[in-house]
Design a protein around this motif. Structure first.
Motif, PDB file in Angstrom:
ATOM      1  N   ASN A   1       0.875  -1.166   0.000  1.00  0.00           N
ATOM      2  CA  ASN A   1       0.000   0.000   0.000  1.00  0.00           C
ATOM      3  C   ASN A   1       0.912   1.215   0.000  1.00  0.00           C
ATOM      4  OD1 ASN A   1      -1.943   1.924   0.285  1.00  0.00           O
ATOM      5  ND2 ASN A   1      -2.762   1.162   2.208  1.00  0.00           N
ATOM      6  N   PHE A   2       1.221   1.702  -1.165  1.00  0.00           N
ATOM      7  CA  PHE A   2       2.180   2.785  -1.333  1.00  0.00           C
ATOM      8  C   PHE A   2       1.441   4.064  -1.701  1.00  0.00           C
ATOM      9  CE2 PHE A   2       5.546   5.072  -3.684  1.00  0.00           C
ATOM     10  CZ  PHE A   2       6.558   5.010  -2.747  1.00  0.00           C
ATOM     11  N   ALA A   3       1.690   5.116  -0.997  1.00  0.00           N
ATOM     12  CA  ALA A   3       1.104   6.440  -1.253  1.00  0.00           C
ATOM     13  C   ALA A   3      -0.421   6.428  -1.185  1.00  0.00           C
ATOM     14  CB  ALA A   3       1.579   6.977  -2.608  1.00  0.00           C
ATOM     15  N   GLY A   4      -0.965   5.580  -0.343  1.00  0.00           N
ATOM     16  CA  GLY A   4      -2.406   5.542  -0.148  1.00  0.00           C
ATOM     17  C   GLY A   4      -3.210   5.079  -1.349  1.00  0.00           C
ATOM     18  N   LEU A   5      -2.583   4.344  -2.240  1.00  0.00           N
ATOM     19  CA  LEU A   5      -3.262   3.885  -3.455  1.00  0.00           C
ATOM     20  C   LEU A   5      -3.910   2.518  -3.289  1.00  0.00           C
ATOM     21  CD1 LEU A   5      -0.537   4.901  -6.067  1.00  0.00           C
ATOM     22  CD2 LEU A   5      -2.659   6.100  -5.575  1.00  0.00           C
ATOM     23  N   GLY A   6      -3.868   1.969  -2.089  1.00  0.00           N
ATOM     24  CA  GLY A   6      -4.363   0.609  -1.885  1.00  0.00           C
ATOM     25  C   GLY A   6      -3.281  -0.389  -2.271  1.00  0.00           C
ATOM     26  N   LYS A   7      -3.559  -1.646  -2.063  1.00  0.00           N
ATOM     27  CA  LYS A   7      -2.578  -2.692  -2.349  1.00  0.00           C
ATOM     28  C   LYS A   7      -2.380  -2.808  -3.862  1.00  0.00           C
ATOM     29  CE  LYS A   7      -0.718  -6.272   0.099  1.00  0.00           C
ATOM     30  NZ  LYS A   7       0.197  -6.086   1.175  1.00  0.00           N
ATOM     31  N   LYS A   8      -1.152  -2.535  -4.312  1.00  0.00           N
ATOM     32  CA  LYS A   8      -0.802  -2.609  -5.726  1.00  0.00           C
ATOM     33  C   LYS A   8       0.575  -3.221  -5.885  1.00  0.00           C
ATOM     34  CE  LYS A   8      -3.296   1.094  -7.893  1.00  0.00           C
ATOM     35  NZ  LYS A   8      -3.309   1.273  -9.313  1.00  0.00           N
ATOM     36  N   ASN A   9       0.819  -3.741  -7.090  1.00  0.00           N
ATOM     37  CA  ASN A   9       2.149  -4.253  -7.416  1.00  0.00           C
ATOM     38  C   ASN A   9       3.020  -3.107  -7.926  1.00  0.00           C
ATOM     39  OD1 ASN A   9       1.614  -6.934  -6.768  1.00  0.00           O
ATOM     40  ND2 ASN A   9       0.817  -7.373  -8.798  1.00  0.00           N
ATOM     41  N   PHE A  10       4.224  -3.034  -7.389  1.00  0.00           N
ATOM     42  CA  PHE A  10       5.176  -1.996  -7.761  1.00  0.00           C
ATOM     43  C   PHE A  10       6.494  -2.613  -8.176  1.00  0.00           C
ATOM     44  CE2 PHE A  10       2.289   0.341  -5.088  1.00  0.00           C
ATOM     45  CZ  PHE A  10       2.272   1.621  -5.620  1.00  0.00           C
ATOM     46  N   TYR A  11       7.116  -1.987  -9.193  1.00  0.00           N
ATOM     47  CA  TYR A  11       8.511  -2.295  -9.500  1.00  0.00           C
ATOM     48  C   TYR A  11       9.350  -1.446  -8.561  1.00  0.00           C
ATOM     49  CZ  TYR A  11       6.992  -4.165 -14.049  1.00  0.00           C
ATOM     50  OH  TYR A  11       6.402  -4.889 -15.044  1.00  0.00           O
ATOM     51  N   VAL A  12      10.343  -2.040  -7.957  1.00  0.00           N
ATOM     52  CA  VAL A  12      11.325  -1.282  -7.190  1.00  0.00           C
ATOM     53  C   VAL A  12      12.525  -1.154  -8.118  1.00  0.00           C
ATOM     54  CG1 VAL A  12      12.757  -1.179  -5.130  1.00  0.00           C
ATOM     55  CG2 VAL A  12      10.464  -2.201  -5.010  1.00  0.00           C
ATOM     56  N   LEU A  13      12.792   0.077  -8.540  1.00  0.00           N
ATOM     57  CA  LEU A  13      13.812   0.344  -9.551  1.00  0.00           C
ATOM     58  C   LEU A  13      15.015   1.056  -8.960  1.00  0.00           C
ATOM     59  CD1 LEU A  13      11.388   1.783 -12.283  1.00  0.00           C
ATOM     60  CD2 LEU A  13      12.222  -0.575 -12.111  1.00  0.00           C
ATOM     61  N   ALA A  14      16.185   0.645  -9.403  1.00  0.00           N
ATOM     62  CA  ALA A  14      17.422   1.308  -9.006  1.00  0.00           C
ATOM     63  C   ALA A  14      18.026   1.957 -10.251  1.00  0.00           C
ATOM     64  CB  ALA A  14      18.404   0.300  -8.425  1.00  0.00           C
ATOM     65  N   PRO A  15      18.029   3.296 -10.308  1.00  0.00           N
ATOM     66  CA  PRO A  15      18.638   3.964 -11.451  1.00  0.00           C
ATOM     67  C   PRO A  15      20.120   3.603 -11.580  1.00  0.00           C
ATOM     68  CG  PRO A  15      17.267   5.488 -10.241  1.00  0.00           C
ATOM     69  CD  PRO A  15      17.391   4.243  -9.398  1.00  0.00           C
ATOM     70  N   VAL A  16      20.524   3.233 -12.767  1.00  0.00           N
ATOM     71  CA  VAL A  16      21.903   2.805 -13.027  1.00  0.00           C
ATOM     72  C   VAL A  16      22.888   3.947 -12.805  1.00  0.00           C
ATOM     73  CG1 VAL A  16      23.472   1.994 -14.852  1.00  0.00           C
ATOM     74  CG2 VAL A  16      21.205   0.953 -14.599  1.00  0.00           C
ATOM     75  N   TYR A  17      22.474   5.173 -13.162  1.00  0.00           N
ATOM     76  CA  TYR A  17      23.387   6.309 -13.093  1.00  0.00           C
ATOM     77  C   TYR A  17      23.186   7.181 -11.856  1.00  0.00           C
ATOM     78  CZ  TYR A  17      24.628   4.933 -17.794  1.00  0.00           C
ATOM     79  OH  TYR A  17      25.073   4.205 -18.881  1.00  0.00           O
TER      80      TYR A  17
ATOM     81  N   SER B   1      22.971   5.845  -7.965  1.00  0.00           N
ATOM     82  CA  SER B   1      22.837   4.749  -7.004  1.00  0.00           C
ATOM     83  C   SER B   1      22.179   5.172  -5.691  1.00  0.00           C
ATOM     84  CB  SER B   1      24.203   4.125  -6.718  1.00  0.00           C
ATOM     85  OG  SER B   1      25.080   5.099  -6.184  1.00  0.00           O
ATOM     86  N   ARG B   2      22.013   6.477  -5.464  1.00  0.00           N
ATOM     87  CA  ARG B   2      21.401   6.945  -4.224  1.00  0.00           C
ATOM     88  C   ARG B   2      19.885   6.927  -4.272  1.00  0.00           C
ATOM     89  NH1 ARG B   2      23.629  12.617  -4.650  1.00  0.00           N
ATOM     90  NH2 ARG B   2      23.144  12.019  -6.743  1.00  0.00           N
ATOM     91  N   GLN B   3      19.330   6.719  -5.435  1.00  0.00           N
ATOM     92  CA  GLN B   3      17.894   6.844  -5.625  1.00  0.00           C
ATOM     93  C   GLN B   3      17.239   5.464  -5.771  1.00  0.00           C
ATOM     94  OE1 GLN B   3      16.969   9.010  -9.219  1.00  0.00           O
ATOM     95  NE2 GLN B   3      15.089   9.820  -8.378  1.00  0.00           N
ATOM     96  N   VAL B   4      15.995   5.360  -5.300  1.00  0.00           N
ATOM     97  CA  VAL B   4      15.162   4.174  -5.495  1.00  0.00           C
ATOM     98  C   VAL B   4      13.814   4.672  -5.976  1.00  0.00           C
ATOM     99  CG1 VAL B   4      14.024   2.219  -4.390  1.00  0.00           C
ATOM    100  CG2 VAL B   4      16.340   2.836  -3.712  1.00  0.00           C
TER     101      VAL B   4
END
Length: 166
Positions: A25-41, A43-46
């Protein structure tokens, strides 16, 4: 649907690796499937990107032969410049959001040509146009650098050579 370990192109974060796919339940949108992405360029961001989002579309990173074919098919004479700041901002934003790589390359060429013509008369691009150029270059440069295994700083030169503009 992408799977863990895939490399994708996010419209604003650039080239990313899918670290995991989870349901929450991310950002109050209810239960949803999310990709957790790591930017290649960056590395501090998700990034958490909904799997079923219509607004944020992830794309497969192109292969080397696809990139060369894409570059060679670009119409270098297509000018996307729009007079009027507000109309130009809207047009450029539409190109970036659309994600069409041909159009983004044309946008880069258009803004660079305008920048050169302004410099000849002692003027500069508007800050908003410089930002759009930066965003467009980030999208193209990151993907091409990743796929071609070269530095992002060398992508402009590579594209110009492929287009036979230098």
């Amino acid at each position: 649907m992408y799977k863990t370990g895939d490399t994708v192109l996010h419209p604003t974060a650039g080239v990313c690796t899918v670290k995991e796919i989870k349901s929450e339940n991310f950002a109050g949108l209810g239960k949803k499937n999310f990709y957790v992405l790591a930017p290649v360029y960056d590395s501090r961001q998700v990034i958490h990107s909904p799997v079923d989002s219509e607004k944020i579309t992830l794309k497969k990173v192109l292969e080397k032969d696809e990139i060369i074919s894409l570059i060679r098919s670009v119409d270098v004479n297509k000018n996307l410049w729009v007079d009027g700041d507000a109309a130009r901002k809207d047009a450029f934003k539409k190109v970036l959001k659309g994600g069409d790589r041909h159009e983004i390359i044309n946008l880069i060429i258009t803004i660079c040509e305008k920048q050169k013509s302004l410099e000849k008369i002692g003027k500069k691009l508007h800050l908003a146009d410089e930002r759009v150029l930066g965003e467009a270059q980030k999208i193209i440069h990151q993907e091409f650098a990743y796929a071609l295994n070269i530095e992002t700083s060398k992508i402009s030169q590579f594209i110009m050579k492929e287009l036979e503009l230098c």
